[in-house]
Design a protein around this motif. Structure first.
Motif, PDB file in Angstrom:
ATOM      1  N   VAL A   1      -8.890 -20.896  37.160  1.00  0.00           N
ATOM      2  CA  VAL A   1      -9.364 -20.537  38.498  1.00  0.00           C
ATOM      3  C   VAL A   1      -8.242 -20.677  39.527  1.00  0.00           C
ATOM      4  CG1 VAL A   1     -11.754 -21.170  37.970  1.00  0.00           C
ATOM      5  CG2 VAL A   1     -10.219 -22.867  39.006  1.00  0.00           C
ATOM      6  N   SER A   2      -8.434 -20.060  40.679  1.00  0.00           N
ATOM      7  CA  SER A   2      -7.493 -20.219  41.784  1.00  0.00           C
ATOM      8  C   SER A   2      -7.372 -21.691  42.123  1.00  0.00           C
ATOM      9  CB  SER A   2      -7.981 -19.465  43.031  1.00  0.00           C
ATOM     10  OG  SER A   2      -7.949 -18.091  42.802  1.00  0.00           O
ATOM     11  N   GLY A   3      -6.141 -22.141  42.318  1.00  0.00           N
ATOM     12  CA  GLY A   3      -5.919 -23.535  42.665  1.00  0.00           C
ATOM     13  C   GLY A   3      -5.681 -24.440  41.470  1.00  0.00           C
ATOM     14  N   SER A   4      -5.737 -23.875  40.243  1.00  0.00           N
ATOM     15  CA  SER A   4      -5.525 -24.705  39.057  1.00  0.00           C
ATOM     16  C   SER A   4      -4.044 -24.967  38.790  1.00  0.00           C
ATOM     17  CB  SER A   4      -6.189 -24.078  37.829  1.00  0.00           C
ATOM     18  OG  SER A   4      -5.648 -22.808  37.539  1.00  0.00           O
ATOM     19  N   GLY A   5      -3.169 -24.297  39.534  1.00  0.00           N
ATOM     20  CA  GLY A   5      -1.738 -24.553  39.404  1.00  0.00           C
ATOM     21  C   GLY A   5      -1.002 -23.577  38.508  1.00  0.00           C
ATOM     22  N   LYS A   6      -1.587 -22.413  38.265  1.00  0.00           N
ATOM     23  CA  LYS A   6      -0.985 -21.454  37.340  1.00  0.00           C
ATOM     24  C   LYS A   6       0.457 -21.105  37.712  1.00  0.00           C
ATOM     25  CE  LYS A   6      -4.246 -18.427  37.988  1.00  0.00           C
ATOM     26  NZ  LYS A   6      -5.185 -19.128  38.872  1.00  0.00           N
ATOM     27  N   SER A   7       0.693 -20.728  38.954  1.00  0.00           N
ATOM     28  CA  SER A   7       2.042 -20.311  39.361  1.00  0.00           C
ATOM     29  C   SER A   7       3.026 -21.468  39.328  1.00  0.00           C
ATOM     30  CB  SER A   7       2.012 -19.691  40.764  1.00  0.00           C
ATOM     31  OG  SER A   7       1.262 -18.505  40.740  1.00  0.00           O
ATOM     32  N   ALA A   8       2.604 -22.624  39.816  1.00  0.00           N
ATOM     33  CA  ALA A   8       3.498 -23.790  39.831  1.00  0.00           C
ATOM     34  C   ALA A   8       3.862 -24.220  38.412  1.00  0.00           C
ATOM     35  CB  ALA A   8       2.848 -24.951  40.583  1.00  0.00           C
TER      36      ALA A   8
ATOM     37  N   ALA B   1     -10.626 -28.537  44.236  1.00  0.00           N
ATOM     38  CA  ALA B   1     -10.953 -28.483  45.669  1.00  0.00           C
ATOM     39  C   ALA B   1     -10.075 -29.463  46.444  1.00  0.00           C
ATOM     40  CB  ALA B   1     -12.427 -28.806  45.892  1.00  0.00           C
ATOM     41  N   SER B   2      -9.878 -30.666  45.925  1.00  0.00           N
ATOM     42  CA  SER B   2      -9.056 -31.645  46.644  1.00  0.00           C
ATOM     43  C   SER B   2      -7.604 -31.187  46.716  1.00  0.00           C
ATOM     44  CB  SER B   2      -9.156 -33.028  45.997  1.00  0.00           C
ATOM     45  OG  SER B   2      -8.507 -33.062  44.751  1.00  0.00           O
ATOM     46  N   ARG B   3      -7.113 -30.559  45.672  1.00  0.00           N
ATOM     47  CA  ARG B   3      -5.731 -30.049  45.689  1.00  0.00           C
ATOM     48  C   ARG B   3      -5.578 -28.898  46.671  1.00  0.00           C
ATOM     49  NH1 ARG B   3      -3.741 -30.468  39.373  1.00  0.00           N
ATOM     50  NH2 ARG B   3      -3.794 -32.741  39.316  1.00  0.00           N
ATOM     51  N   LEU B   4      -6.574 -28.025  46.721  1.00  0.00           N
ATOM     52  CA  LEU B   4      -6.508 -26.907  47.666  1.00  0.00           C
ATOM     53  C   LEU B   4      -6.530 -27.414  49.107  1.00  0.00           C
ATOM     54  CD1 LEU B   4      -8.807 -24.272  45.938  1.00  0.00           C
ATOM     55  CD2 LEU B   4      -6.341 -24.085  46.318  1.00  0.00           C
ATOM     56  N   LYS B   5      -7.333 -28.433  49.368  1.00  0.00           N
ATOM     57  CA  LYS B   5      -7.399 -29.002  50.726  1.00  0.00           C
ATOM     58  C   LYS B   5      -6.076 -29.621  51.141  1.00  0.00           C
ATOM     59  CE  LYS B   5     -12.320 -30.011  50.617  1.00  0.00           C
ATOM     60  NZ  LYS B   5     -13.302 -31.029  50.285  1.00  0.00           N
ATOM     61  N   ASP B   6      -5.333 -30.141  50.161  1.00  0.00           N
ATOM     62  CA  ASP B   6      -4.062 -30.809  50.445  1.00  0.00           C
ATOM     63  C   ASP B   6      -2.881 -29.855  50.577  1.00  0.00           C
ATOM     64  OD1 ASP B   6      -5.365 -33.220  50.424  1.00  0.00           O
ATOM     65  OD2 ASP B   6      -4.771 -33.740  48.367  1.00  0.00           O
ATOM     66  N   ARG B   7      -3.069 -28.591  50.233  1.00  0.00           N
ATOM     67  CA  ARG B   7      -1.953 -27.634  50.319  1.00  0.00           C
ATOM     68  C   ARG B   7      -1.549 -27.424  51.768  1.00  0.00           C
ATOM     69  NH1 ARG B   7      -3.079 -22.389  46.482  1.00  0.00           N
ATOM     70  NH2 ARG B   7      -2.786 -23.416  44.484  1.00  0.00           N
TER      71      ARG B   7
END
Length: 174
Positions: free
Chosen positions: A16-23, A118-124
């Motif tokens: 899902v979006s935010g799972s860190g795929k690109s990083a 969700a917590s990682r997305l909020k911290d971006r």
């Protein structure tokens, strides 16, 4: 033609979006000297226009994009020992389209639960988090089952360096 080979293999980083795929893909590509393609770069103009207008893509919109990714995977595995493609591939039929004609393709499923992502997305930094978008992603997600033996699962509930190391270990042992 061989079924699977350690050399000239393509790994689709899915989740899902935010799972860190690109990083994760960027870090793994750097450490392994692998080719790396962000699947979003292959969307046709019509999809980009639709998304820019705030309209979600439907399955029909995604088919030409997934076929372009399938072709890219075919080309990449012919020229690179390890290649990485970032694509959410949330539904089994999307994964099946990517697999078609690409026996040297596997998936690295970056799996994490809703609260973690969700917590990682909020911290971006500089990222406007829309909780409904993540809800929609999880609703669309068809988790790979036992019938998808080419899906390797990476637990993302660890620091990025450890997620990348886990992904590399799976690649090296595949």
């Amino acid at each position: 033609m061989s079924t699977t080979s350690h050399d000239h293999h393509v790994y689709v980083l899915m989740g899902v979006s935010g799972s860190g795929k690109s990083a994760v893909a960027s870090e793994v590509a750097h450490r392994l000297g692998a080719a790396f393609l962000d699947g979003d770069f292959l969307h046709p103009r019509s999809n980009i226009a639709k998304m820019s207008a705030g309209q979600p893509l439907n399955d029909e919109d995604r088919i030409p994009w997934l076929k372009a990714l399938n072709d890219a995977a075919f080309a990449m595995q012919r020229t690179n020992k390890v290649s990485l493609i970032v694509c959410s591939a949330l539904k089994k039929r999307y994964r099946d389209l990517l697999r078609d004609g690409n026996p040297n393709l596997s998936f690295l499923y970056l799996r994490g639960d809703f609260d973690l992502i969700a917590s990682r997305l909020k911290d971006r930094k500089g990222h406007f988090f829309k909780p409904q978008m993540l809800v929609t992603q999880f609703e669309a997600l068809e988790e790979p089952g036992a019938d998808e033996s080419d899906v390797l699962v990476v637990d993302i509930n660890q620091p990025l360096d450890d997620v990348a190391a886990s992904a590399i270990a799976l690649i090296e042992n595949n």
